[in-house]
Write an enzyme that holds these catalytic residues in place. Sequence first.
Site, PDB file in Angstrom:
ATOM      1  N   CYS A   1     -21.968  -5.661 -30.505  1.00 33.99           N
ATOM      2  CA  CYS A   1     -21.544  -4.328 -30.070  1.00 33.99           C
ATOM      3  C   CYS A   1     -20.164  -4.394 -29.423  1.00 33.99           C
ATOM      4  CB  CYS A   1     -22.606  -3.707 -29.156  1.00 33.99           C
ATOM      5  SG  CYS A   1     -22.522  -1.913 -29.181  1.00 33.99           S
TER       6      CYS A   1
ATOM      7  N   HIS B   1     -27.278  -4.184 -32.312  1.00 33.68           N
ATOM      8  CA  HIS B   1     -27.803  -5.246 -31.436  1.00 33.68           C
ATOM      9  C   HIS B   1     -28.912  -6.027 -32.131  1.00 33.68           C
ATOM     10  CE1 HIS B   1     -25.772  -4.008 -27.681  1.00 33.68           C
ATOM     11  NE2 HIS B   1     -25.812  -2.804 -28.227  1.00 33.68           N
TER      12      HIS B   1
ATOM     13  N   GLU C   1     -30.106  -8.752 -31.361  1.00 35.59           N
ATOM     14  CA  GLU C   1     -30.940  -9.485 -30.396  1.00 35.59           C
ATOM     15  C   GLU C   1     -32.274  -8.782 -30.123  1.00 35.59           C
ATOM     16  OE1 GLU C   1     -28.054  -7.985 -29.732  1.00 35.59           O
ATOM     17  OE2 GLU C   1     -27.986  -7.124 -27.705  1.00 35.59           O
TER      18      GLU C   1
HETATM   19  N1  GLN Z   1     -19.100   0.375 -24.646  1.00 29.55           N
HETATM   20  C1  GLN Z   1     -19.150   0.255 -26.072  1.00 29.55           C
HETATM   21  C2  GLN Z   1     -19.563   1.554 -26.757  1.00 29.55           C
HETATM   22  O1  GLN Z   1     -20.157   2.400 -26.146  1.00 29.55           O
HETATM   23  C3  GLN Z   1     -20.090  -0.869 -26.483  1.00 29.55           C
HETATM   24  C4  GLN Z   1     -21.521  -0.576 -26.180  1.00 29.55           C
HETATM   25  C5  GLN Z   1     -22.398  -1.790 -26.197  1.00 29.55           C
HETATM   26  O2  GLN Z   1     -21.919  -2.916 -26.189  1.00 29.55           O
HETATM   27  N2  GLN Z   1     -23.703  -1.581 -26.217  1.00 29.55           N
HETATM   28  O3  GLN Z   1     -19.317   1.710 -27.919  1.00 29.55           O
END
Ligand code: GLN
Length: 543
Positions: free
Chosen positions: A381, A507, A509
């Site tokens: 992300c 994600h 994970e």
């Molecule tokens: N802050 C970034 C976004 O909102 C990444 C979010 C995250 O890593 N979950 O896109």
Amino acid sequence: MSKYIFCTGGVVSSVGKGVTVASIGRILKARGLKVAIQKLDPYLNVDPGTMSPYQHGEVFVTADGAETDLDLGHYERFIDEQLDASCNVTTGQVYAEVIARERRGDYLGGTIQVIPHITNEIKRRVKLVAKNTQADVVLVEVGGTVGDIEGQPFLEVLRQLRTELGRKDAFYIHVTFLPHIGATGELKTKPTQHSVRELRSIGIQPHVIIARSDHPVNEDLVEKIALFCDVDKEGVIPLVTANNIYEVPLMLEESGLGDYIVDRLKLEAKPPHLKPWRKLVKSMKEAKKTTRIAIVGKYVELHDAYMSVKEALTHAGAALSHRIEIVWVNSSDLEKGRQFDTLETVQGIVVPGGFGYRGVEGKILAAKFARERKIPYLGLCLGMQVMCIEFARNVLELEDANSTEFETSTDHPVIDLMIDQRAITDLGGTMRLGLYPCVLQPGSLAHDAYGKHQVEERHRHRWELNNKYRESLLAAGMVFSGLSPDEMLVEIAELREHPFMLGTQFHPEFSSRPDRPHPLFVAFVKSAINGVNGSVKETDYES
Ligand code: GLN
């Protein structure tokens, strides 16, 4: 009809109640039973989505896009079932619902009270899990410890449900802690006795007491707890702190808890099949070679903030017969020129998800280090976003490339707010959340890892790769190996001239399981190992 196991905690928090409940789920599932688990969190927030990781640790995202307590991550990893939004209930959700009904006039002039209105709404939500899943057994864990003021309505519900469900369908487990007195070398049962007394004053008599301890618990103590707390001796289960959380189901099975529950709840169960789990724990314990992987984040002193990432790395390592040594690197240290010597010692670098500007420049430096030194890199992300920013700054030479999350007026917004996020004002539950499909490009690292054309992964973000920069990034050596089916959104970016540098907007994970590690984590760890130890093969726990 589902049967219920209600789990409360006593004495102190942080004794691994979530892992214990998840492990009970696993030993029941190993008997062919369908299991679901729900967490009741007595705090007033609607969900942990807007809470600081310092308060709460990781926010676990379910497939249907709920932002939930990190215990749901343990539940999913141990029972290998997809849970949903109904599996995490908070006081905030319950009050929001009851108050909305009151405003609509649904209560026809009545006075709204904690009992019965709040308790009935909690009860409705507890029963919803059984209705949605048709599970044989629903485990319900109440967060916090007995005696907490905000926990009272939840415990009242547990009490009421005993009569409502019928005594033979409701089972109560209390997880406590036995403190060790250093001066005399003794374990003490008194706090457990007090905690059970508190529970009984609410009208709940536990059937089982799981006594957590950092030291071995002898037979005399088991008898003492049974006598003072009015529990069968077979119902007192000592649980000594394990080196590896995945050992806990085996320890509970060993203590006879599975058979005791089956017997008392009159469940129709098969003999326990825990052979693959045993094989998994064995391969984790016997792994002789170690691979050092850095996690570069801003909450590194608080490992709970990266719980699923840490576990996913462990799962991948175990499948490759390697122990993963996680090296925690504070991204702010990299900004001050520190910790690069630590990065020199690792075989792989992970930059996990995150929000806000603090520590971001350090994460960008970590991506640069991984790219230039050809060290395997996995970006999750925000980790994908910084990988793209770094590439734009240093390869495309767009010096001020940035995300508009950190620099609204940048000339080169390589990462930009998604269009449908622009009008949003409320922060709670409004990100792009949950499962979305992703189409993979044949021949890419991602496609090779998954061995599939299309996958679905869990998301939690507001920003995305700005499509205006796609062409120039591609021309300079990036590959957008995962795209949304309409090709409008970059889901995976990787580098062509690098052994393994890959970032995901989602994600992975959250969907890694101990016995079914996530393919991208396996590919990443494999690449980290290959850099040092030559080629490795994956273990099949079923065979
Ligand atoms: N802050 C970034 C976004 O909102 C990444 C979010 C995250 O890593 N979950 O896109």
